[in-house]
Write a protein that holds these residues in place. Structure first.
Motif, PDB file in Angstrom:
ATOM      1  N   GLN A   1       0.873  -1.165   0.000  1.00 34.92           N
ATOM      2  CA  GLN A   1       0.000   0.000   0.000  1.00 34.92           C
ATOM      3  C   GLN A   1       0.908   1.213   0.000  1.00 34.92           C
ATOM      4  O   GLN A   1       1.887   1.256   0.743  1.00 34.92           O
TER       5      GLN A   1
ATOM      6  N   ALA B   1      -9.105   6.085   0.254  1.00 34.41           N
ATOM      7  CA  ALA B   1      -8.192   5.194  -0.480  1.00 34.41           C
ATOM      8  C   ALA B   1      -8.643   5.035  -1.920  1.00 34.41           C
ATOM      9  O   ALA B   1      -9.783   5.325  -2.272  1.00 34.41           O
TER      10      ALA B   1
ATOM     11  N   ARG C   1      -2.783  -0.461  -3.499  1.00 37.89           N
ATOM     12  CA  ARG C   1      -3.797   0.409  -2.907  1.00 37.89           C
ATOM     13  C   ARG C   1      -3.104   1.713  -2.536  1.00 37.89           C
ATOM     14  O   ARG C   1      -1.970   1.711  -2.030  1.00 37.89           O
TER      15      ARG C   1
ATOM     16  N   TYR D   1      -3.441   4.978  -0.135  1.00 38.03           N
ATOM     17  CA  TYR D   1      -4.154   5.429   1.054  1.00 38.03           C
ATOM     18  C   TYR D   1      -3.706   6.840   1.397  1.00 38.03           C
ATOM     19  O   TYR D   1      -2.507   7.157   1.347  1.00 38.03           O
TER      20      TYR D   1
END
Length: 121
Positions: free
Chosen positions: A8, A35, A45, A47
């Motif tokens: 992430q 996100a 991902r 964030y």
């Protein structure tokens, strides 16, 4: 030894929801609160977390948005410029075009809506 399956990328920012929406538009990701999620499940991902301090210096890490992969010369610059135009309409800022130098292909340096640097590559 365990192997890493996913990462992430976390951004410190002033307005997480706004920045998340911007990056979802840039990347074609799906919005999920603060996100961005790759709908194909391949990309990381992103964030966005609120922090009290503002950005004061150049990023030590930045994203390269790969829009010119496989293109060279004028064709690559045309693709970079077209994407730049789209992203400026979303609130990004064009910083400078770095032309190919024999070792690196052309890229376009930009800033997102909170001033975080990224490149169109």
């Amino acid at each position: 030894m365990a192997s890493v399956k996913q990462i992430q990328v976390t951004f410190d920012c002033a307005e997480p929801e706004r920045l998340a929406r911007f990056w979802c538009e840039v990347l074609g990701y799906e919005h999920q609160g603060s996100a961005c999620i790759d709908p194909s499940g391949v990309g990381p991902r992103l964030y966005f977390q609120r922090v009290p301090e503002g950005k004061v210096v150049k990023n030590r890490l930045h994203l390269d948005v790969r829009v010119g992969t496989g293109l060279v010369g004028a064709e690559r610059v045309t693709a970079l410029e077209a994407e730049c135009t789209r992203l400026v309409a979303l609130g990004a800022v064009r910083v400078r075009l770095l032309l190919a130098d024999g070792q690196n292909e052309s890229c376009l340096v930009m800033q997102d809506i909170e001033g975080n640097e990224f490149c169109l590559d």
